[in-house]
Write a protein that holds these residues in place. Structure first.
Motif, PDB file in Angstrom:
ATOM      1  N   SER A 270       0.820  -1.216   0.000  1.00 41.04           N
ATOM      2  CA  SER A 270       0.000   0.000   0.000  1.00 41.04           C
ATOM      3  C   SER A 270       0.854   1.266   0.000  1.00 41.04           C
ATOM      4  N   GLN A 271       2.117   1.135   0.384  1.00 35.78           N
ATOM      5  CA  GLN A 271       3.014   2.291   0.354  1.00 35.78           C
ATOM      6  C   GLN A 271       3.200   2.827  -1.065  1.00 35.78           C
ATOM      7  N   ALA A 272       2.974   1.956  -2.055  1.00 38.01           N
ATOM      8  CA  ALA A 272       3.119   2.383  -3.447  1.00 38.01           C
ATOM      9  C   ALA A 272       1.899   3.141  -3.943  1.00 38.01           C
ATOM     10  N   PHE A 273       0.788   3.094  -3.190  1.00 37.48           N
ATOM     11  CA  PHE A 273      -0.463   3.669  -3.670  1.00 37.48           C
ATOM     12  C   PHE A 273      -1.017   4.721  -2.713  1.00 37.48           C
ATOM     13  N   THR A 274      -0.151   5.390  -1.981  1.00 37.21           N
ATOM     14  CA  THR A 274      -0.596   6.473  -1.111  1.00 37.21           C
ATOM     15  C   THR A 274      -1.094   7.642  -1.972  1.00 37.21           C
ATOM     16  N   PRO A 275      -2.003   8.471  -1.447  1.00 36.58           N
ATOM     17  CA  PRO A 275      -2.483   9.621  -2.232  1.00 36.58           C
ATOM     18  C   PRO A 275      -1.343  10.506  -2.734  1.00 36.58           C
ATOM     19  N   ARG A 276      -0.317  10.680  -1.907  1.00 33.56           N
ATOM     20  CA  ARG A 276       0.804  11.538  -2.314  1.00 33.56           C
ATOM     21  C   ARG A 276       1.537  10.941  -3.508  1.00 33.56           C
TER      22      ARG A 276
ATOM     23  N   ILE B   2       1.932   1.505 -15.102  1.00 34.61           N
ATOM     24  CA  ILE B   2       2.261   0.527 -14.067  1.00 34.61           C
ATOM     25  C   ILE B   2       3.693   0.029 -14.222  1.00 34.61           C
ATOM     26  N   CYS B   3       4.184  -0.044 -15.443  1.00 32.87           N
ATOM     27  CA  CYS B   3       5.579  -0.439 -15.643  1.00 32.87           C
ATOM     28  C   CYS B   3       6.528   0.632 -15.112  1.00 32.87           C
ATOM     29  N   ASP B   4       6.178   1.896 -15.312  1.00 31.84           N
ATOM     30  CA  ASP B   4       6.989   2.970 -14.740  1.00 31.84           C
ATOM     31  C   ASP B   4       6.977   2.906 -13.215  1.00 31.84           C
ATOM     32  N   LEU B   5       5.808   2.620 -12.645  1.00 28.11           N
ATOM     33  CA  LEU B   5       5.686   2.555 -11.191  1.00 28.11           C
ATOM     34  C   LEU B   5       6.538   1.422 -10.618  1.00 28.11           C
ATOM     35  N   LEU B   6       6.484   0.274 -11.282  1.00 28.32           N
ATOM     36  CA  LEU B   6       7.271  -0.875 -10.814  1.00 28.32           C
ATOM     37  C   LEU B   6       8.746  -0.750 -11.166  1.00 28.32           C
TER      38      LEU B   6
ATOM     39  N   PRO C  92      19.253  -1.939  -8.015  1.00 27.79           N
ATOM     40  CA  PRO C  92      18.031  -1.353  -7.447  1.00 27.79           C
ATOM     41  C   PRO C  92      17.887   0.112  -7.840  1.00 27.79           C
ATOM     42  N   ALA C  93      16.634   0.566  -7.861  1.00 26.86           N
ATOM     43  CA  ALA C  93      16.346   1.958  -8.228  1.00 26.86           C
ATOM     44  C   ALA C  93      15.239   2.475  -7.325  1.00 26.86           C
ATOM     45  N   ASP C  94      14.814   3.709  -7.572  1.00 27.12           N
ATOM     46  CA  ASP C  94      13.741   4.314  -6.778  1.00 27.12           C
ATOM     47  C   ASP C  94      12.397   3.938  -7.397  1.00 27.12           C
ATOM     48  N   ASP C  95      12.004   2.684  -7.229  1.00 33.24           N
ATOM     49  CA  ASP C  95      10.734   2.222  -7.772  1.00 33.24           C
ATOM     50  C   ASP C  95      10.136   1.206  -6.809  1.00 33.24           C
ATOM     51  N   VAL C  96       8.894   0.835  -7.070  1.00 36.34           N
ATOM     52  CA  VAL C  96       8.150  -0.027  -6.155  1.00 36.34           C
ATOM     53  C   VAL C  96       8.755  -1.419  -6.075  1.00 36.34           C
ATOM     54  N   LEU C  97       9.162  -1.977  -7.202  1.00 34.71           N
ATOM     55  CA  LEU C  97       9.713  -3.327  -7.183  1.00 34.71           C
ATOM     56  C   LEU C  97      11.011  -3.385  -6.384  1.00 34.71           C
ATOM     57  N   SER C  98      11.871  -2.396  -6.523  1.00 36.37           N
ATOM     58  CA  SER C  98      13.106  -2.363  -5.733  1.00 36.37           C
ATOM     59  C   SER C  98      12.794  -2.297  -4.243  1.00 36.37           C
TER      60      SER C  98
ATOM     61  N   HIS D 265     -10.579  -6.044   1.254  1.00 34.26           N
ATOM     62  CA  HIS D 265     -10.099  -6.408  -0.076  1.00 34.26           C
ATOM     63  C   HIS D 265     -10.440  -5.343  -1.113  1.00 34.26           C
ATOM     64  N   TYR D 266     -10.792  -4.148  -0.655  1.00 34.80           N
ATOM     65  CA  TYR D 266     -11.050  -3.038  -1.572  1.00 34.80           C
ATOM     66  C   TYR D 266      -9.851  -2.846  -2.489  1.00 34.80           C
ATOM     67  N   CYS D 267     -10.109  -2.550  -3.754  1.00 33.63           N
ATOM     68  CA  CYS D 267      -9.050  -2.470  -4.762  1.00 33.63           C
ATOM     69  C   CYS D 267      -7.931  -1.536  -4.332  1.00 33.63           C
ATOM     70  N   LEU D 268      -6.744  -2.103  -4.211  1.00 30.48           N
ATOM     71  CA  LEU D 268      -5.589  -1.343  -3.751  1.00 30.48           C
ATOM     72  C   LEU D 268      -5.220  -0.233  -4.733  1.00 30.48           C
ATOM     73  N   GLY D 269      -5.416  -0.508  -6.015  1.00 29.83           N
ATOM     74  CA  GLY D 269      -5.040   0.461  -7.039  1.00 29.83           C
ATOM     75  C   GLY D 269      -6.155   1.397  -7.450  1.00 29.83           C
ATOM     76  N   ALA D 270      -7.236   1.482  -6.657  1.00 31.38           N
ATOM     77  CA  ALA D 270      -8.372   2.332  -7.029  1.00 31.38           C
ATOM     78  C   ALA D 270      -7.969   3.786  -7.278  1.00 31.38           C
ATOM     79  N   PRO D 271      -7.149   4.412  -6.418  1.00 33.09           N
ATOM     80  CA  PRO D 271      -6.773   5.812  -6.695  1.00 33.09           C
ATOM     81  C   PRO D 271      -6.031   5.964  -8.020  1.00 33.09           C
ATOM     82  N   LEU D 272      -5.179   4.994  -8.343  1.00 36.90           N
ATOM     83  CA  LEU D 272      -4.448   5.063  -9.610  1.00 36.90           C
ATOM     84  C   LEU D 272      -5.392   4.867 -10.788  1.00 36.90           C
ATOM     85  N   ALA D 273      -6.328   3.925 -10.672  1.00 35.31           N
ATOM     86  CA  ALA D 273      -7.297   3.694 -11.748  1.00 35.31           C
ATOM     87  C   ALA D 273      -8.137   4.948 -12.001  1.00 35.31           C
TER      88      ALA D 273
END
Length: 400
Positions: A104-110, A151-155, A205-211, A347-355
């Motif tokens: 969820s840290q990857a999908f904060t409003p900020r 999503i690829c940029d995010l990851l 590693p880089a500054d991305d969610v997967l790292s 189980h509310y969609c984690l990516g709802a703000p991004l969608a």
């Protein structure tokens, strides 16, 4: 006294719903709160269709996502290897809580708001390519590549390593019965892709969610290796697939309702409400992920036995006249819109703000830059994906 099966048995089955999804849902809502049906795989499942029941059961801890709660021989899901199967869609607390808190840290409003400018750039770049043509398949040229790029940029998936995710997801969501090996090949290809991607990210590693997820696995021991791979798979898969349908369905709904399209063009401030209404009206997921009762669950006069497969019809709940005034009417001015298209509860969609962000930008950019947008094929010729789990168009030919 509660009965195990609705009486009479539903005259509408999965095949009928594929032909007339919302008309079929309306008939089912009228006849009983839950219906026992037989799926294409020959196995039974329960379909729950009324808003209040669906909303309640989405948050009911008696319903488990863990496939081990299913009765033997009752459920035959997609056969994924552990490295892709150990994800949030198969978990209950406490594992679900632990992993969701991490991702969820990857999908904060900020963090989502920081993506606004990149998403806008991607949308404009895609339209730069197709605008001079005067016509296009809006799914292949816009609705699909936009969320893939985001999503690829995010990851942190490098452009040179991006594959045909749509072909893989199509093979899983709508398996080709004539080529049963296609789903297995897609699974193998995805597993190989994610294993290689994680290996590269470990090395650089880089500054991305997967790292960040790899660091949580390696440095903090908060994930198993299978959980890490499965989580990367789920974020990419879910973060892309639903948004493709949401954009495509939304554009079609507006083209089907020119007065609503004109109102949105005239008053762009209506965009957030329009995105919510389009999501309610024809959302990307007619059904929530399957669930298995830990104990017998009674809904009205129907009792669903423990261990049987339960499907909660989000698309039906969002058209329930007991919850929504004129539910079959698209109204971007709708004030009360507590739709369930993105779920409810833990189980509310984690990516709802991004969608929501992607869909809003995609629609606003499209309407601004292509003012003469219109269908480029007869409406009746449009084809939907042959699946009750993913509500989306195969193509959307438009001219402008």
């Amino acid at each position: 006294m509660a009965t195990t099966f609705p009486d009479p048995a539903p005259a509408i089955g999965p095949a009928d719903l594929l032909l007339d999804l919302y008309g079929g849902y309306a008939a089912l809502r009228e006849s009983a709160p839950a219906h026992r049906m037989t799926g294409p795989d020959g196995l039974p499942f329960w379909l729950v269709t009324r808003y209040q029941d669906v909303r309640s059961l989405l948050a009911d801890p008696r319903l488990s996502l863990d496939k081990r709660r299913s009765l033997p021989g009752n459920y035959r899901g997609l056969a994924l290897p552990p490295a892709l199967d150990a994800n949030l869609l198969n978990m209950d607390p406490p594992d679900h809580t632990r992993i969701r808190r991490l991702v969820s840290q990857a999908f904060t409003p900020r963090r989502i708001e920081q993506l606004r400018a990149p998403v806008q750039t991607i949308a404009d770049t895609l339209l730069d390519e197709i605008e001079p043509l005067g016509h296009a398949d809006l799914i292949a040229s816009y609705a699909a590549p936009l969320p893939i790029a985001v999503i690829c940029d995010l990851l942190g998936v490098p452009a040179e390593h991006r594959r045909d995710f749509r072909a893989w997801t199509d093979a899983l969501i709508t398996p080709d019965r004539a080529r049963p090996e296609a789903a297995g090949a897609a699974i193998a290809a995805m597993l190989d892709f994610f294993a290689g991607l994680i290996e590269r990210k470990r090395a650089e590693p880089a500054d991305d969610v997967l790292s960040a997820m790899i660091a949580a696995r390696d440095d903090q021991d908060r994930l198993s290796e299978d959980e890490l791979t499965s989580l990367a798979f789920l974020v990419l898969f879910a973060g892309y697939e639903n948004t493709v349908q949401l954009i495509g369905n939304g554009v079609l709904a507006l083209l089907d309702h020119p007065e609503q399209l004109a109102a949105l063009r005239a008053e762009p401030s209506l965009l957030p409400a329009a995105v919510e209404e389009l999501t309610r009206y024809d959302g990307p997921a007619p059904l929530a992920i399957r669930r298995f009762p830990r104990e017998d669950v009674t809904i009205g006069e129907v009792t669903i036995p423990a261990g049987e497969t339960v499907l909660l019809a989000l698309g039906s709940a969002n058209r329930d006249p007991d919850q929504f005034e004129r539910p079959d009417v698209l109204d971007i001015h709708r004030a009360e819109n507590s739709h369930l298209a993105l779920g409810h509860g833990i189980h509310y969609c984690l990516g709802a703000p991004l969608a929501r962000l992607e869909t809003g930008i995609a629609l606003a950019t499209l309407l601004r830059r292509l003012p003469a947008l219109a269908l480029d094929t007869p409406r009746a010729s449009l084809q939907w994906r042959p699946s009750l789990r993913a509500r989306g168009l195969l193509t959307l030919p438009v001219r402008y």
